[in-house]
Every structure is written in structure tokens, then in C-alpha cells.
Design a protein around this motif. Structure first.
Motif, mmCIF file in Angstrom:
data_model
loop_
_atom_site.group_PDB
_atom_site.id
_atom_site.type_symbol
_atom_site.label_atom_id
_atom_site.label_comp_id
_atom_site.label_asym_id
_atom_site.label_seq_id
_atom_site.Cartn_x
_atom_site.Cartn_y
_atom_site.Cartn_z
ATOM 1 N N ALA A 282 5.439 0.821 -2.665
ATOM 2 C CA ALA A 282 6.897 0.696 -2.605
ATOM 3 C C ALA A 282 7.414 -0.232 -3.701
ATOM 4 N N ARG B 21 10.869 1.758 -4.365
ATOM 5 C CA ARG B 21 11.434 2.521 -3.251
ATOM 6 C C ARG B 21 11.178 1.760 -1.967
ATOM 7 N N SER B 22 11.808 2.181 -0.901
ATOM 8 C CA SER B 22 11.611 1.484 0.360
ATOM 9 C C SER B 22 10.263 1.839 0.962
ATOM 10 N N LYS B 23 9.758 0.921 1.800
ATOM 11 C CA LYS B 23 8.489 1.158 2.483
ATOM 12 C C LYS B 23 8.582 2.419 3.343
ATOM 13 N N GLN B 24 9.732 2.620 3.985
ATOM 14 C CA GLN B 24 9.917 3.787 4.851
ATOM 15 C C GLN B 24 9.844 5.092 4.051
#
Length: 217
Positions: free
Chosen positions: A171, A176-179
Motif C-alpha cells: 500500500a 493506495r489504501s490498505k483496503q
């Protein structure tokens, strides 16, 4: 015009190899140029005899040039015009997808009748795909998303993950987001037909995508 198809056989199990030989020898258009038991013998044969189609076992340890995806990649590079039919007792979706990635379009399960060899050789000679019934049923059992290729981002995430990076590290690297990263990893695994991280790493090792030993922090 000579319509004979020159075929080489590679399998480390003598009984199975004899079964393949018997099947091929009953097909009028096939000229069996030789049979071998490991990759060392296979390369020696292919280096000295013209060959159109190789019928090879997937798991064939002990030779100088390895087996599995390692051998497939080597043979594809060294003999680019050679067509390949793969025989396997491992009915795993990830394996079949890996073979397809390497340009193998004819895959037969050893649990199916050897009579499928004829159709497989004919198909691969003309650039068509052929899967024996058990392999075909395995592919048909995929969910709708399973037939799709990985997106560029999904491939990127998988490559980094099997290379040793955590979801958090990926991430950060990709900003980018972890999700988002976690979702892309799960989606990619679903498309590959892989359910666990352990199977993902086995798949990656077969394709040469990951280190066989984890890195220390």
C-alpha cells in the motif's frame, strides 16, 4: 507432402511411458522419435532429432533442466517452434492457468484415457486448445470471474506480495489504501482459483515469481 507428425515422449514412470508409446504407435500419422525419463535426456533428444510435438509429464524430477514450469519455460525458449502437450496427475486450477500463461494449450489429466492424446496432438499442431474431460470440467467449474485475466494492478499486487512484501508495504509503495490492496489481492486469487496464501506461494514458486526462501526483515 509428408503429413507425419514427429513426437517425443517424456515421462519418468516406465509404465505410464509405455502406455503413451503404445497409444502413439497405433496412430498412423505419428512418428515417435524417442522416449525419455528426465529433462537431461529430453534436451539431448531434442537437440539431435527434429520434433514437432512434445508429450511430457509435468512432474518429472531428477534431470539437469528441472521439471514443471521451470522445464516448460526452458523448452519454450530453446525450441520456440515446438508444440507441447502436458500430462499431469495434479488437477489444480492454478497449475492449469500457469501452463496457459506459458503458452501451453493442450493439457491432459492422467486420470483420463490416453486416447485423448490423438486429439490433443492434432489440436496443438494447428494452434487450437485441447483439454481432456477432467481438465475441461475443472475449467468449467470456475465462477464467472474466474475466466477473466488479472488486471495490471492485480498482477502488480500479487507480484509484490509473493515477492515478500506485506499488504501494508505494498500500500505504501503503490500509494493506495490498505483496503484497496487487500481487495485486489483477494480478487486476483479468486480469478486464479486459489483459496489460501499457502497455495498462492506454491503457485508463485512454480511460475518462478517468488523467492523460495523468505527474506529476513
Amino acid at each position: 507432402m509428408d503429413n507425419q507428425v514427429r513426437v517425443a515422449v517424456a515421462d519418468d514412470h516406465p509404465v505410464i511411458r509405455m502406455g503413451i508409446e503404445a497409444t502413439l504407435d497405433d496412430i498412423s500419422f505419428i512418428d515417435r522419435i524417442g522416449s525419455v525419463a528426465d529433462s537431461t535426456q529430453l534436451v539431448a533428444l531434442l537437440d539431435t532429432q527434429p520434433c514437432d510435438v512434445l508429450v511430457t509429464d509435468y512432474a518429472m524430477p531428477g534431470g539437469q533442466y528441472g521439471d514443471g514450469m521451470e522445464l516448460i519455460a526452458f523448452v519454450r525458449h530453446r525450441y520456440p517452434d515446438l508444440r507441447i502437450v502436458v500430462l499431469t496427475s495434479m488437477e489444480k486450477l492454478a497449475l492449469i492457468r500457469g501452463l496457459m500463461t506459458h503458452g501451453i494449450n493442450a493439457v491432459l489429466s492422467k486420470a483420463d484415457d490416453m486416447s485423448h492424446l490423438r486429439a490433443a496432438i492434432q489440436a496443438t499442431r494447428t494452434g487450437r486448445r485441447y483439454y481432456s474431460p477432467r481438465i475441461a470440467n475443472l475449467l468449467k467449474a470456475l465462477p464467472a470471474t474466474g475466466s477473466a485475466r488479472l488486471s495490471q494492478r492485480e498482477s502488480e499486487v500479487i507480484a509484490l506480495y509473493v515477492g515478500g512484501d506485506s499488504i501494508n508495504t505494498i500500500a505504501e509503495k503503490l500509494q493506495r489504501s490498505k483496503q484497496t490492496i487487500s481487495t485486489q489481492k483477494v480478487t486476483a486469487m479468486r480469478k486464479l482459483g486459489i483459496e489460501t496464501d499457502a497455495d498462492l506461494f506454491k503457485y508463485a514458486i512454480e511460475l518462478g515469481l517468488t523467492r523460495k526462501k523468505p527474506l529476513s526483515d
